[in-house]
Design a protein around this motif. Sequence first.
Motif, mmCIF file in Angstrom:
data_model
loop_
_atom_site.group_PDB
_atom_site.id
_atom_site.type_symbol
_atom_site.label_atom_id
_atom_site.label_comp_id
_atom_site.label_asym_id
_atom_site.label_seq_id
_atom_site.Cartn_x
_atom_site.Cartn_y
_atom_site.Cartn_z
ATOM 1 N N LEU A 189 -89.138 -13.600 -9.337
ATOM 2 C CA LEU A 189 -87.978 -13.094 -8.611
ATOM 3 C C LEU A 189 -86.683 -13.689 -9.152
ATOM 4 N N TYR A 190 -85.610 -12.946 -8.985
ATOM 5 C CA TYR A 190 -84.292 -13.431 -9.389
ATOM 6 C C TYR A 190 -83.250 -12.742 -8.532
ATOM 7 N N HIS A 236 -85.930 -7.958 -8.675
ATOM 8 C CA HIS A 236 -84.730 -8.405 -7.965
ATOM 9 C C HIS A 236 -85.099 -8.760 -6.527
ATOM 10 N N VAL A 237 -84.532 -9.845 -6.015
ATOM 11 C CA VAL A 237 -84.919 -10.350 -4.707
ATOM 12 C C VAL A 237 -84.559 -9.376 -3.584
ATOM 13 N N ASP A 238 -83.539 -8.538 -3.761
ATOM 14 C CA ASP A 238 -83.236 -7.542 -2.734
ATOM 15 C C ASP A 238 -84.330 -6.480 -2.654
ATOM 16 N N ASP A 239 -84.942 -6.160 -3.805
ATOM 17 C CA ASP A 239 -86.113 -5.288 -3.788
ATOM 18 C C ASP A 239 -87.270 -5.962 -3.052
ATOM 19 N N MET A 240 -87.449 -7.263 -3.296
ATOM 20 C CA MET A 240 -88.519 -7.990 -2.627
ATOM 21 C C MET A 240 -88.343 -7.959 -1.121
ATOM 22 N N ALA A 241 -87.120 -8.157 -0.659
ATOM 23 C CA ALA A 241 -86.847 -8.132 0.778
ATOM 24 C C ALA A 241 -87.184 -6.774 1.376
ATOM 25 N N ALA A 242 -86.827 -5.714 0.667
ATOM 26 C CA ALA A 242 -87.130 -4.366 1.147
ATOM 27 C C ALA A 242 -88.637 -4.150 1.220
ATOM 28 N N ALA A 243 -89.364 -4.678 0.233
ATOM 29 C CA ALA A 243 -90.828 -4.542 0.226
ATOM 30 C C ALA A 243 -91.452 -5.300 1.393
ATOM 31 N N CYS A 244 -90.907 -6.464 1.723
ATOM 32 C CA CYS A 244 -91.448 -7.253 2.830
ATOM 33 C C CYS A 244 -91.353 -6.495 4.151
ATOM 34 N N LEU A 304 -99.385 -1.401 -3.504
ATOM 35 C CA LEU A 304 -98.093 -1.278 -2.827
ATOM 36 C C LEU A 304 -97.551 0.142 -2.937
ATOM 37 N N ALA A 305 -97.707 0.747 -4.111
ATOM 38 C CA ALA A 305 -97.253 2.129 -4.284
ATOM 39 C C ALA A 305 -97.998 3.069 -3.341
ATOM 40 N N ASN A 306 -99.294 2.810 -3.148
ATOM 41 C CA ASN A 306 -100.073 3.633 -2.220
ATOM 42 C C ASN A 306 -99.612 3.456 -0.779
ATOM 43 N N GLU A 307 -98.965 2.321 -0.512
ATOM 44 C CA GLU A 307 -98.398 2.097 0.822
ATOM 45 C C GLU A 307 -97.004 2.709 0.963
ATOM 46 N N GLY A 308 -96.517 3.330 -0.122
ATOM 47 C CA GLY A 308 -95.264 4.081 -0.036
ATOM 48 C C GLY A 308 -94.013 3.366 -0.501
ATOM 49 N N TRP A 309 -94.172 2.280 -1.322
ATOM 50 C CA TRP A 309 -92.974 1.543 -1.761
ATOM 51 C C TRP A 309 -92.996 1.303 -3.259
ATOM 52 N N THR A 310 -91.838 1.513 -3.916
ATOM 53 C CA THR A 310 -91.647 1.147 -5.323
ATOM 54 C C THR A 310 -90.265 0.521 -5.476
ATOM 55 N N SER A 311 -90.106 -0.296 -6.519
ATOM 56 C CA SER A 311 -88.833 -0.990 -6.731
ATOM 57 C C SER A 311 -87.735 -0.008 -7.108
ATOM 58 N N ALA A 312 -86.471 -0.398 -6.828
ATOM 59 C CA ALA A 312 -85.344 0.507 -7.048
ATOM 60 C C ALA A 312 -84.274 -0.070 -7.968
ATOM 61 N N ILE A 313 -84.261 -1.392 -8.183
ATOM 62 C CA ILE A 313 -83.189 -2.036 -8.947
ATOM 63 C C ILE A 313 -83.658 -2.311 -10.374
ATOM 64 N N GLY A 314 -83.006 -1.687 -11.357
ATOM 65 C CA GLY A 314 -83.356 -1.889 -12.755
ATOM 66 C C GLY A 314 -83.018 -3.289 -13.222
#
Length: 335
Positions: A189-190, A236-244, A304-314
């Motif tokens: 994470l960063y 990106h840590v904001d993506d991680m927060a959204a995944a949580c 995670l993708a099967n649960e409906g989530w993928t990262s958004a920040i390049g």
Amino acid sequence: MASEKAQLVPDERDRVEFEPAPLDRSSRFYVAGHRGLVGSAIWRKLQAEGFTDLIGRSSAELDLKDRDAVFTYFAETKPRYVVLAAAKVGGILANSTYPVDFLSDNLRIQVNVLDAAREHGVERLLFLGSSCIYPRLAEQPIREDSLLTGHLEPTNDAYAIAKIAGILQVQAVRRQYGLPWISAMPTNLYGPGDNFSPQGSHVLPALIRRYDEAVKSGAETVTNWGTGTPRREFLHVDDMAAACLHLLENYDGPEQVNVGTGSDVTIAEIAETISRVVGYTGATTWDASKPDGTPQKLLDVSKLANEGWTSAIGLEEGLRSTVKWYRDHVGAIRQ
């Protein structure tokens, strides 16, 4: 003897009937480690999503290694939801130099928080681990079922063992008490709030600091550890927060869930990208006498993708915002 046996049987009143659904935005939500990289991002995400009763304590206010203090805090605050993002973390140098600290501190933090959460009836809890829990030579990309199938990376095995213990404790709570607690395993994470200190940082913030300082000093050469060939995945840590939050509202199962982007780059490639983002025009060399760590660490994120989530920040987008945050806060960050 009868009373001792009775204590081993979970109270049926402790079992929670749970179907994944949106969390109550007005219920009390404790973010353990809310000032750290991950915890602060989760706090921001929860605020943005309308949670109105967030609680947290700094390490100076509440030492999570102090069992009595942790139990008192839970008794006084009675949170309904908990994210356990508090941990002692660091890069290869810190993990290699202080393995006792990384094992002992993290075990105590986890056991205290998880035991107190169980004792005081926390309904929904997310434990955050690390991708270093997986074997050093695990098949790539690393699936969740690779856990405990091989030897760990020796440069951070103490930290990994502590995190594995946390996963198993969450699974044990599910089995013994039927509570819908879950675990998530983030990749590297960063982002804003990262640790940029020379002794304690992970590879990406360490590179940002090194190249930014080279720009300021006019250094003709930057020397990085290792060969530059290991491959790493960065989220990106904001993506991680959204995944949580997504997992808390959509997933209920005993197996930990990998959280990442599903793609990786070499350390040399990330160094080149960072040097370009910060505006460094000198040369980069590599000190092969220093350890590389795990050759590759790419997570399989299909669960995670099967649960409906993928990262958004390049990656480059995330790096530019992180470099900006670092430069805006360089006088106040951890040294």
